[in-house]
Write a protein that holds these residues in place. Sequence first.
Motif, mmCIF file in Angstrom:
data_model
loop_
_atom_site.group_PDB
_atom_site.id
_atom_site.type_symbol
_atom_site.label_atom_id
_atom_site.label_comp_id
_atom_site.label_asym_id
_atom_site.label_seq_id
_atom_site.Cartn_x
_atom_site.Cartn_y
_atom_site.Cartn_z
ATOM 1 N N TRP A 25 39.473 42.212 49.731
ATOM 2 C CA TRP A 25 39.048 40.895 49.238
ATOM 3 C C TRP A 25 40.131 40.347 48.314
ATOM 4 C CZ3 TRP A 25 36.203 45.337 48.343
ATOM 5 C CH2 TRP A 25 34.938 45.460 48.925
ATOM 6 N N LEU A 26 39.949 39.103 47.916
ATOM 7 C CA LEU A 26 40.710 38.555 46.801
ATOM 8 C C LEU A 26 39.834 38.589 45.569
ATOM 9 C CD1 LEU A 26 42.333 35.768 48.837
ATOM 10 C CD2 LEU A 26 43.645 37.300 47.370
ATOM 11 N N GLY A 27 40.380 39.090 44.474
ATOM 12 C CA GLY A 27 39.614 39.191 43.244
ATOM 13 C C GLY A 27 40.490 38.918 42.040
ATOM 14 N N CYS A 28 39.875 38.992 40.873
ATOM 15 C CA CYS A 28 40.589 38.754 39.616
ATOM 16 C C CYS A 28 40.470 39.963 38.696
ATOM 17 C CB CYS A 28 40.022 37.532 38.893
ATOM 18 S SG CYS A 28 40.214 35.978 39.783
ATOM 19 N N ARG A 29 41.572 40.247 38.019
ATOM 20 C CA ARG A 29 41.522 41.251 36.959
ATOM 21 C C ARG A 29 40.928 40.605 35.700
ATOM 22 N NH1 ARG A 29 47.163 42.542 38.421
ATOM 23 N NH2 ARG A 29 47.225 44.437 39.699
ATOM 24 N N GLU A 30 40.761 41.434 34.668
ATOM 25 C CA GLU A 30 40.214 40.917 33.415
ATOM 26 C C GLU A 30 41.149 39.916 32.744
ATOM 27 O OE1 GLU A 30 37.542 43.756 31.107
ATOM 28 O OE2 GLU A 30 38.844 45.150 32.199
ATOM 29 N N ARG B 195 30.974 36.728 34.599
ATOM 30 C CA ARG B 195 30.570 38.020 35.138
ATOM 31 C C ARG B 195 31.089 39.141 34.247
ATOM 32 N NH1 ARG B 195 30.986 37.505 41.673
ATOM 33 N NH2 ARG B 195 30.674 35.276 41.796
ATOM 34 N N LEU B 196 30.247 40.135 34.081
ATOM 35 C CA LEU B 196 30.625 41.264 33.247
ATOM 36 C C LEU B 196 31.229 42.366 34.109
ATOM 37 C CD1 LEU B 196 27.495 41.468 30.905
ATOM 38 C CD2 LEU B 196 29.611 40.171 30.591
ATOM 39 N N VAL B 197 32.450 42.725 33.802
ATOM 40 C CA VAL B 197 33.130 43.810 34.487
ATOM 41 C C VAL B 197 32.970 45.033 33.575
ATOM 42 C CG1 VAL B 197 35.362 44.554 35.407
ATOM 43 C CG2 VAL B 197 34.772 42.106 35.401
ATOM 44 N N GLN B 198 32.543 46.134 34.085
ATOM 45 C CA GLN B 198 32.614 46.582 35.439
ATOM 46 C C GLN B 198 31.299 46.418 36.188
ATOM 47 O OE1 GLN B 198 34.611 49.685 36.625
ATOM 48 N NE2 GLN B 198 33.034 50.240 38.012
ATOM 49 N N PRO B 199 31.355 46.182 37.536
ATOM 50 C CA PRO B 199 30.117 46.054 38.299
ATOM 51 C C PRO B 199 29.497 47.408 38.598
ATOM 52 C CG PRO B 199 31.991 45.886 39.770
ATOM 53 C CD PRO B 199 32.551 45.973 38.372
ATOM 54 N N GLU B 200 28.191 47.387 38.881
ATOM 55 C CA GLU B 200 27.572 48.541 39.521
ATOM 56 C C GLU B 200 27.948 48.493 40.999
ATOM 57 O OE1 GLU B 200 23.490 49.592 38.664
ATOM 58 O OE2 GLU B 200 23.427 47.997 37.162
ATOM 59 N N VAL B 201 28.127 49.667 41.601
ATOM 60 C CA VAL B 201 28.542 49.723 43.002
ATOM 61 C C VAL B 201 27.594 50.640 43.765
ATOM 62 C CG1 VAL B 201 30.412 50.251 44.617
ATOM 63 C CG2 VAL B 201 30.948 49.368 42.324
ATOM 64 N N GLU B 202 27.110 50.153 44.903
ATOM 65 C CA GLU B 202 26.226 50.934 45.770
ATOM 66 C C GLU B 202 26.753 50.914 47.196
ATOM 67 O OE1 GLU B 202 21.931 50.249 43.562
ATOM 68 O OE2 GLU B 202 22.458 48.991 45.286
ATOM 69 N N SER C 122 24.192 54.968 44.551
ATOM 70 C CA SER C 122 25.163 54.488 43.565
ATOM 71 C C SER C 122 26.387 55.387 43.588
ATOM 72 C CB SER C 122 24.545 54.496 42.170
ATOM 73 O OG SER C 122 23.459 53.601 42.096
ATOM 74 N N ILE C 123 27.563 54.798 43.387
ATOM 75 C CA ILE C 123 28.784 55.588 43.280
ATOM 76 C C ILE C 123 29.446 55.272 41.943
ATOM 77 C CG2 ILE C 123 29.143 55.758 45.781
ATOM 78 C CD1 ILE C 123 31.263 53.627 45.573
ATOM 79 N N ASP C 124 30.029 56.291 41.359
ATOM 80 C CA ASP C 124 30.693 56.162 40.066
ATOM 81 C C ASP C 124 32.176 55.932 40.317
ATOM 82 O OD1 ASP C 124 31.359 56.167 37.432
ATOM 83 O OD2 ASP C 124 31.220 58.351 37.172
ATOM 84 N N CYS C 125 32.622 54.704 40.156
ATOM 85 C CA CYS C 125 34.022 54.395 40.444
ATOM 86 C C CYS C 125 34.514 53.325 39.482
ATOM 87 C CB CYS C 125 34.202 53.945 41.896
ATOM 88 S SG CYS C 125 33.231 52.501 42.328
ATOM 89 N N HIS C 126 35.811 53.269 39.336
ATOM 90 C CA HIS C 126 36.452 52.308 38.434
ATOM 91 C C HIS C 126 36.792 51.054 39.235
ATOM 92 C CE1 HIS C 126 38.626 50.903 34.985
ATOM 93 N NE2 HIS C 126 39.772 50.842 35.635
ATOM 94 N N ALA C 127 36.174 49.935 38.882
ATOM 95 C CA ALA C 127 36.385 48.684 39.624
ATOM 96 C C ALA C 127 36.496 47.519 38.655
ATOM 97 C CB ALA C 127 35.243 48.462 40.604
ATOM 98 N N PRO C 128 37.627 47.416 37.916
ATOM 99 C CA PRO C 128 37.786 46.367 36.906
ATOM 100 C C PRO C 128 38.195 45.025 37.517
ATOM 101 C CG PRO C 128 39.755 47.703 36.964
ATOM 102 C CD PRO C 128 38.808 48.302 37.977
ATOM 103 N N TYR C 129 37.402 44.545 38.473
ATOM 104 C CA TYR C 129 37.736 43.309 39.179
ATOM 105 C C TYR C 129 36.485 42.453 39.306
ATOM 106 C CZ TYR C 129 41.105 46.782 40.888
ATOM 107 O OH TYR C 129 42.009 47.806 40.983
ATOM 108 N N VAL C 130 36.704 41.158 39.371
ATOM 109 C CA VAL C 130 35.657 40.226 39.761
ATOM 110 C C VAL C 130 35.987 39.743 41.170
ATOM 111 C CG1 VAL C 130 34.609 37.977 39.339
ATOM 112 C CG2 VAL C 130 35.119 39.496 37.424
#
Length: 380
Positions: free
Chosen positions: A222-227, A180-187, A198-206
Amino acid sequence: MNYDLPNDVLAEILVQFPLKSLLRFRLVSRSWNSLITSQSFIALHLSHSMDAAGGTDKDSSIFLRYYSHSRGRLINTVYRDDGGESLTEDQELEFPIKNYDNYNYVGACNGLICLADYDINHLRVVLWNPSIRTCICVPIPRLIDTDNVHIYTFGFGFDRHNEQYKVLRMIYAVGQNYRRLVQPEVEVYVLGTDRWRSIDCHAPYVVPESSSQAFFRGGIHWLGCREDHSTVIVVFDVQEEVFRDIEIPDNLRQRNINRLSVSSHGDSFYLMECDPWRGGRCLVGVFDIWVMEYGVKDSWTKQFSIDVRDHGKGLLKRVLGFRKDGKILAVNREEELVSYDPKSQRVNQQQGICGLVKSFEAIPHLECLVLLNEKDGFDG
Protein backbone atom coordinates in the motif's frame (compact mmCIF):
# COMPACT_ATOMS: atom_id res chain seq x y z
CA MET A 1 -9.94 -42.44 -21.33
CA ASN A 2 -8.95 -45.16 -18.90
CA TYR A 3 -10.69 -44.68 -15.54
CA ASP A 4 -8.12 -46.95 -13.83
CA LEU A 5 -5.17 -44.63 -14.34
CA PRO A 6 -3.29 -43.80 -11.12
CA ASN A 7 -4.59 -40.57 -9.57
CA ASP A 8 -1.29 -38.70 -10.05
CA VAL A 9 -1.24 -39.58 -13.76
CA LEU A 10 -4.93 -38.74 -14.19
CA ALA A 11 -4.40 -35.41 -12.43
CA GLU A 12 -1.57 -34.47 -14.81
CA ILE A 13 -3.91 -35.19 -17.73
CA LEU A 14 -6.97 -33.41 -16.37
CA VAL A 15 -5.07 -30.27 -15.36
CA GLN A 16 -4.50 -29.55 -19.07
CA PHE A 17 -8.23 -29.06 -19.68
CA PRO A 18 -10.11 -25.73 -19.43
CA LEU A 19 -11.81 -24.97 -16.14
CA LYS A 20 -15.31 -25.31 -17.59
CA SER A 21 -14.47 -28.84 -18.74
CA LEU A 22 -13.15 -29.74 -15.30
CA LEU A 23 -16.42 -28.66 -13.70
CA ARG A 24 -18.31 -30.94 -16.09
CA PHE A 25 -15.86 -33.80 -15.45
CA ARG A 26 -16.97 -33.87 -11.82
CA LEU A 27 -20.09 -35.64 -13.07
CA VAL A 28 -18.16 -38.49 -14.69
CA SER A 29 -17.77 -40.48 -11.47
CA ARG A 30 -17.38 -40.10 -7.74
CA SER A 31 -13.65 -40.76 -8.01
CA TRP A 32 -13.20 -37.99 -10.59
CA ASN A 33 -15.24 -35.59 -8.47
CA SER A 34 -13.15 -36.49 -5.42
CA LEU A 35 -9.93 -35.91 -7.37
CA ILE A 36 -10.96 -32.57 -8.92
CA THR A 37 -12.20 -31.16 -5.59
CA SER A 38 -9.15 -32.32 -3.62
CA GLN A 39 -6.78 -29.71 -2.20
CA SER A 40 -3.83 -31.29 -4.03
CA PHE A 41 -5.54 -31.02 -7.44
CA ILE A 42 -6.75 -27.46 -6.76
CA ALA A 43 -3.15 -26.50 -5.92
CA LEU A 44 -1.84 -28.29 -9.04
CA HIS A 45 -4.41 -26.53 -11.23
CA LEU A 46 -3.49 -23.15 -9.73
CA SER A 47 0.22 -23.74 -10.40
CA HIS A 48 -0.57 -24.78 -13.98
CA SER A 49 -2.78 -21.70 -14.53
CA MET A 50 -0.09 -19.38 -13.17
CA ASP A 51 2.54 -20.90 -15.47
CA ALA A 52 0.19 -20.64 -18.46
CA ALA A 53 -0.63 -17.01 -17.67
CA GLY A 54 3.07 -16.15 -17.87
CA GLY A 55 3.36 -17.51 -21.39
CA THR A 56 3.88 -14.87 -24.07
CA ASP A 57 1.80 -16.81 -26.59
CA LYS A 58 -1.32 -16.81 -24.42
CA ASP A 59 -4.13 -14.28 -24.30
CA SER A 60 -4.61 -12.78 -20.86
CA SER A 61 -7.85 -11.89 -19.13
CA ILE A 62 -8.94 -8.82 -17.17
CA PHE A 63 -11.76 -8.72 -14.65
CA LEU A 64 -13.37 -5.28 -14.89
CA ARG A 65 -15.56 -3.96 -12.08
CA TYR A 66 -17.26 -0.55 -12.25
CA TYR A 67 -20.47 1.31 -11.47
CA SER A 68 -22.43 1.92 -14.66
CA HIS A 69 -24.41 5.17 -14.77
CA SER A 70 -26.69 3.91 -17.53
CA ARG A 71 -27.52 0.62 -15.78
CA GLY A 72 -27.52 2.03 -12.26
CA ARG A 73 -25.48 -0.77 -10.67
CA LEU A 74 -22.07 -2.37 -10.40
CA ILE A 75 -20.98 -4.38 -13.44
CA ASN A 76 -18.58 -7.34 -13.23
CA THR A 77 -17.23 -8.56 -16.56
CA VAL A 78 -14.33 -10.72 -17.73
CA TYR A 79 -12.54 -9.49 -20.87
CA ARG A 80 -9.97 -11.24 -23.03
CA ASP A 81 -6.85 -9.26 -23.87
CA ASP A 82 -5.47 -10.58 -27.15
CA GLY A 83 -3.22 -7.59 -27.81
CA GLY A 84 -5.65 -5.79 -30.11
CA GLU A 85 -6.75 -2.19 -29.72
CA SER A 86 -9.82 -3.15 -27.67
CA LEU A 87 -10.58 -5.75 -25.05
CA THR A 88 -13.00 -8.53 -26.05
CA GLU A 89 -15.89 -9.27 -23.70
CA ASP A 90 -15.88 -12.86 -22.50
CA GLN A 91 -18.70 -12.98 -19.95
CA GLU A 92 -20.60 -10.76 -17.56
CA LEU A 93 -21.02 -12.16 -14.07
CA GLU A 94 -23.59 -11.62 -11.36
CA PHE A 95 -22.20 -11.19 -7.86
CA PRO A 96 -23.67 -14.00 -5.69
CA ILE A 97 -24.67 -11.68 -2.82
CA LYS A 98 -27.62 -9.72 -4.12
CA ASN A 99 -27.54 -6.81 -1.66
CA TYR A 100 -23.93 -5.73 -1.95
CA ASP A 101 -23.96 -1.99 -2.47
CA ASN A 102 -21.56 -1.46 0.43
CA TYR A 103 -18.95 -4.00 -0.67
CA ASN A 104 -15.75 -2.28 -1.76
CA TYR A 105 -12.79 -3.81 -3.54
CA VAL A 106 -9.89 -4.78 -1.25
CA GLY A 107 -7.52 -6.77 -3.45
CA ALA A 108 -7.11 -9.78 -5.70
CA CYS A 109 -4.73 -12.72 -5.83
CA ASN A 110 -4.54 -15.88 -7.95
CA GLY A 111 -8.09 -15.58 -9.25
CA LEU A 112 -9.73 -14.71 -5.91
CA ILE A 113 -11.22 -11.27 -5.25
CA CYS A 114 -11.57 -9.88 -1.73
CA LEU A 115 -14.36 -7.41 -0.97
CA ALA A 116 -15.22 -5.73 2.33
CA ASP A 117 -18.35 -4.06 3.65
CA TYR A 118 -17.08 -0.90 5.33
CA ASP A 119 -20.36 -0.32 7.16
CA ILE A 120 -19.10 -0.12 10.75
CA ASN A 121 -22.07 -2.16 12.00
CA HIS A 122 -21.22 -5.22 9.92
CA LEU A 123 -17.61 -5.28 8.66
CA ARG A 124 -18.28 -8.33 6.54
CA VAL A 125 -15.54 -9.60 4.27
CA VAL A 126 -16.15 -11.94 1.35
CA LEU A 127 -13.88 -13.91 -0.96
CA TRP A 128 -15.21 -14.41 -4.47
CA ASN A 129 -14.00 -16.75 -7.19
CA PRO A 130 -15.65 -15.50 -10.40
CA SER A 131 -14.36 -18.52 -12.36
CA ILE A 132 -16.58 -20.96 -10.47
CA ARG A 133 -19.11 -18.32 -9.37
CA THR A 134 -18.63 -19.10 -5.71
CA CYS A 135 -18.44 -16.61 -2.85
CA ILE A 136 -17.86 -17.21 0.86
CA CYS A 137 -18.29 -14.87 3.78
CA VAL A 138 -15.40 -15.06 6.22
CA PRO A 139 -16.13 -14.98 9.97
CA ILE A 140 -17.17 -11.54 11.17
CA PRO A 141 -14.24 -9.87 12.96
CA ARG A 142 -14.63 -8.84 16.57
CA LEU A 143 -16.03 -5.41 17.30
CA ILE A 144 -13.70 -3.05 19.15
CA ASP A 145 -15.43 -2.31 22.47
CA THR A 146 -14.15 1.17 23.32
CA ASP A 147 -15.44 4.73 23.21
CA ASN A 148 -12.98 5.69 20.44
CA VAL A 149 -13.90 5.93 16.79
CA HIS A 150 -12.05 3.35 14.70
CA ILE A 151 -11.02 3.18 11.03
CA TYR A 152 -10.25 -0.08 9.28
CA THR A 153 -7.89 -0.90 6.42
CA PHE A 154 -7.93 -4.34 4.79
CA GLY A 155 -5.43 -6.29 2.72
CA PHE A 156 -5.43 -9.62 0.87
CA GLY A 157 -2.64 -11.93 -0.24
CA PHE A 158 -1.35 -15.49 -0.63
CA ASP A 159 1.29 -17.28 1.43
CA ARG A 160 2.72 -19.54 -1.24
CA HIS A 161 5.02 -21.37 1.19
CA ASN A 162 2.10 -22.56 3.32
CA GLU A 163 -0.51 -22.38 0.52
CA GLN A 164 -2.73 -20.08 2.59
CA TYR A 165 -4.88 -17.12 1.56
CA LYS A 166 -4.86 -14.41 4.21
CA VAL A 167 -7.00 -11.34 4.87
CA LEU A 168 -5.39 -8.59 6.95
CA ARG A 169 -7.21 -5.98 9.04
CA MET A 170 -5.52 -2.90 10.49
CA ILE A 171 -7.56 -1.12 13.18
CA TYR A 172 -6.77 2.54 13.82
CA ALA A 173 -8.16 4.41 16.83
CA VAL A 174 -8.98 8.04 16.12
CA GLY A 175 -7.72 10.61 18.63
CA GLN A 176 -7.89 14.37 18.92
CA ASN A 177 -8.40 16.40 15.73
CA TYR A 178 -9.51 13.16 14.09
CA ARG A 179 -5.94 11.91 13.74
CA ARG A 180 -5.33 8.20 13.54
CA LEU A 181 -3.35 6.80 16.41
CA VAL A 182 -0.32 4.76 15.44
CA GLN A 183 0.30 1.93 16.14
CA PRO A 184 -2.75 0.04 14.78
CA GLU A 185 -4.06 -3.25 16.05
CA VAL A 186 -3.49 -5.93 13.41
CA GLU A 187 -5.56 -9.07 12.81
CA VAL A 188 -5.25 -11.86 10.24
CA TYR A 189 -7.79 -14.34 8.91
CA VAL A 190 -6.59 -17.50 7.13
CA LEU A 191 -8.97 -19.09 4.62
CA GLY A 192 -10.25 -22.38 5.99
CA THR A 193 -10.12 -21.36 9.66
CA ASP A 194 -12.99 -20.11 11.80
CA ARG A 195 -11.61 -16.97 13.42
CA TRP A 196 -9.46 -13.88 13.16
CA ARG A 197 -6.31 -13.76 15.28
CA SER A 198 -4.33 -10.81 16.56
CA ILE A 199 -0.65 -10.56 15.65
CA ASP A 200 1.99 -8.65 17.56
CA CYS A 201 3.95 -6.64 15.01
CA HIS A 202 5.53 -3.23 14.58
CA ALA A 203 3.53 -1.14 12.10
CA PRO A 204 4.29 2.59 12.59
CA TYR A 205 2.32 3.62 9.50
CA VAL A 206 -1.02 5.13 8.63
CA VAL A 207 -2.47 3.33 5.60
CA PRO A 208 -5.66 5.00 4.29
CA GLU A 209 -8.51 2.63 3.52
CA SER A 210 -8.65 4.25 0.08
CA SER A 211 -5.00 3.42 -0.72
CA SER A 212 -4.37 1.35 -3.83
CA GLN A 213 -3.09 -2.15 -3.19
CA ALA A 214 -0.78 -4.50 -5.08
CA PHE A 215 0.18 -8.05 -4.14
CA PHE A 216 3.71 -8.65 -5.37
CA ARG A 217 6.46 -11.13 -4.44
CA GLY A 218 4.68 -12.41 -1.38
CA GLY A 219 3.80 -8.99 0.04
CA ILE A 220 0.71 -6.77 0.20
CA HIS A 221 1.78 -3.26 -0.83
CA TRP A 222 0.00 0.00 0.00
CA LEU A 223 0.91 3.65 0.14
CA GLY A 224 1.09 4.94 3.69
CA CYS A 225 2.56 7.63 5.90
CA ARG A 226 5.13 7.48 8.65
CA GLU A 227 4.67 9.45 11.86
CA ASP A 228 6.72 12.29 10.31
CA HIS A 229 4.02 12.42 7.55
CA SER A 230 6.43 11.32 4.80
CA THR A 231 4.95 8.95 2.23
CA VAL A 232 6.31 5.44 1.96
CA ILE A 233 5.32 2.10 0.42
CA VAL A 234 4.12 -0.13 3.26
CA VAL A 235 4.60 -3.88 2.79
CA PHE A 236 3.07 -6.75 4.77
CA ASP A 237 4.97 -10.02 4.27
CA VAL A 238 2.13 -12.55 4.11
CA GLN A 239 4.28 -15.54 5.08
CA GLU A 240 6.32 -13.98 7.90
CA GLU A 241 3.45 -11.71 9.03
CA VAL A 242 5.70 -8.69 9.53
CA PHE A 243 5.67 -5.15 8.15
CA ARG A 244 8.46 -3.34 6.35
CA ASP A 245 8.65 -0.34 4.06
CA ILE A 246 10.14 0.69 0.75
CA GLU A 247 11.37 4.23 0.16
CA ILE A 248 9.91 6.12 -2.79
CA PRO A 249 11.76 8.74 -4.86
CA ASP A 250 12.83 11.68 -2.68
CA ASN A 251 10.87 14.22 -4.69
CA LEU A 252 7.63 12.29 -4.04
CA ARG A 253 7.94 11.75 -0.29
CA GLN A 254 5.99 14.89 0.63
CA ARG A 255 3.37 14.53 -2.08
CA ASN A 256 -0.32 14.19 -1.28
CA ILE A 257 -0.78 10.45 -0.85
CA ASN A 258 -4.04 10.58 -2.83
CA ARG A 259 -2.03 11.45 -5.97
CA LEU A 260 -0.02 8.22 -5.75
CA SER A 261 -0.84 4.58 -6.47
CA VAL A 262 1.03 1.28 -6.71
CA SER A 263 0.73 -1.46 -9.30
CA SER A 264 2.59 -4.44 -10.71
CA HIS A 265 2.84 -5.95 -14.15
CA GLY A 266 4.73 -9.18 -14.77
CA ASP A 267 8.03 -8.97 -12.90
CA SER A 268 7.94 -5.18 -12.52
CA PHE A 269 6.69 -3.03 -9.65
CA TYR A 270 5.38 0.48 -10.38
CA LEU A 271 4.61 3.72 -8.58
CA MET A 272 2.23 6.04 -10.39
CA GLU A 273 1.70 9.74 -9.73
CA CYS A 274 -1.08 11.98 -10.93
CA ASP A 275 0.16 15.56 -10.71
CA PRO A 276 -2.61 18.07 -11.47
CA TRP A 277 -0.33 21.09 -10.86
CA ARG A 278 2.46 20.44 -13.35
CA GLY A 279 4.12 23.67 -14.37
CA GLY A 280 2.24 25.74 -11.76
CA ARG A 281 -1.17 25.35 -13.31
CA CYS A 282 -3.91 22.75 -13.12
CA LEU A 283 -3.46 20.09 -15.79
CA VAL A 284 -5.79 17.16 -15.21
CA GLY A 285 -4.34 14.22 -17.06
CA VAL A 286 -0.56 14.29 -16.38
CA PHE A 287 0.75 10.99 -15.03
CA ASP A 288 4.26 9.86 -14.20
CA ILE A 289 5.03 6.14 -13.95
CA TRP A 290 8.10 5.02 -12.00
CA VAL A 291 9.63 1.53 -12.00
CA MET A 292 12.23 0.09 -9.63
CA GLU A 293 14.57 -2.82 -9.23
CA TYR A 294 12.46 -4.24 -6.46
CA GLY A 295 13.56 -3.18 -2.99
CA VAL A 296 16.45 -0.96 -4.17
CA LYS A 297 15.58 2.67 -3.45
CA ASP A 298 18.22 4.20 -5.71
CA SER A 299 16.94 2.20 -8.67
CA TRP A 300 13.70 4.19 -9.07
CA THR A 301 13.46 5.39 -12.67
CA LYS A 302 10.74 7.45 -14.29
CA GLN A 303 9.80 5.12 -17.11
CA PHE A 304 7.57 7.60 -18.89
CA SER A 305 5.06 10.40 -18.44
CA ILE A 306 1.57 10.38 -19.84
CA ASP A 307 0.81 13.95 -20.84
CA VAL A 308 -2.47 14.03 -22.73
CA ARG A 309 -3.63 17.64 -23.06
CA ASP A 310 -5.61 17.82 -26.24
CA HIS A 311 -8.58 19.44 -24.42
CA GLY A 312 -10.78 16.69 -25.81
CA LYS A 313 -11.95 13.36 -24.56
CA GLY A 314 -8.38 12.13 -24.28
CA LEU A 315 -7.73 13.85 -20.96
CA LEU A 316 -7.09 11.12 -18.40
CA LYS A 317 -8.45 11.21 -14.85
CA ARG A 318 -7.30 7.87 -13.44
CA VAL A 319 -4.82 5.16 -14.39
CA LEU A 320 -6.01 1.61 -13.57
CA GLY A 321 -3.13 -0.64 -14.60
CA PHE A 322 -1.51 -2.44 -17.48
CA ARG A 323 -2.62 -4.64 -20.33
CA LYS A 324 -0.52 -7.62 -21.32
CA ASP A 325 1.30 -5.79 -24.12
CA GLY A 326 2.21 -2.82 -21.90
CA LYS A 327 -0.67 -0.55 -22.90
CA ILE A 328 -2.19 1.31 -19.98
CA LEU A 329 -5.84 1.13 -18.97
CA ALA A 330 -7.23 4.44 -17.77
CA VAL A 331 -10.44 6.41 -17.39
CA ASN A 332 -10.79 9.73 -19.22
CA ARG A 333 -12.62 12.88 -18.18
CA GLU A 334 -15.77 11.67 -19.94
CA GLU A 335 -15.71 8.67 -17.54
CA GLU A 336 -14.95 6.26 -20.38
CA LEU A 337 -12.51 3.37 -20.20
CA VAL A 338 -9.59 3.93 -22.57
CA SER A 339 -6.34 2.23 -23.49
CA TYR A 340 -3.23 4.38 -23.79
CA ASP A 341 -0.24 3.27 -25.86
CA PRO A 342 2.89 4.99 -24.46
CA LYS A 343 4.83 4.25 -27.67
CA SER A 344 2.44 5.89 -30.11
CA GLN A 345 0.85 8.15 -27.45
CA ARG A 346 -2.55 7.19 -28.82
CA VAL A 347 -5.72 6.81 -26.75
CA ASN A 348 -8.32 4.25 -27.83
CA GLN A 349 -11.80 3.90 -26.36
CA GLN A 350 -12.75 0.47 -25.02
CA GLN A 351 -16.19 -0.35 -26.48
CA GLY A 352 -17.90 2.65 -24.89
CA ILE A 353 -17.51 1.32 -21.34
CA CYS A 354 -18.57 4.20 -19.06
CA GLY A 355 -18.97 4.52 -15.32
CA LEU A 356 -18.13 6.30 -12.10
CA VAL A 357 -14.39 7.08 -12.21
CA LYS A 358 -13.61 6.04 -8.64
CA SER A 359 -15.51 2.75 -9.02
CA PHE A 360 -13.30 1.27 -11.75
CA GLU A 361 -11.11 -1.71 -10.89
CA ALA A 362 -9.17 -3.57 -13.59
CA ILE A 363 -7.89 -6.86 -12.15
CA PRO A 364 -5.71 -9.45 -13.94
CA HIS A 365 -7.93 -12.53 -14.08
CA LEU A 366 -6.72 -16.07 -13.51
CA GLU A 367 -8.99 -19.11 -13.66
CA CYS A 368 -8.73 -21.25 -10.55
CA LEU A 369 -10.67 -23.81 -8.52
CA VAL A 370 -10.00 -22.27 -5.11
CA LEU A 371 -13.18 -22.27 -2.94
CA LEU A 372 -14.55 -25.25 -4.89
CA ASN A 373 -14.69 -27.42 -1.77
CA GLU A 374 -15.56 -24.69 0.72
CA LYS A 375 -18.79 -25.52 2.54
CA ASP A 376 -19.63 -22.24 4.25
CA GLY A 377 -20.78 -19.01 2.71
CA PHE A 378 -22.70 -18.26 -0.43
CA ASP A 379 -22.69 -20.44 -3.51
CA GLY A 380 -23.71 -18.80 -6.75
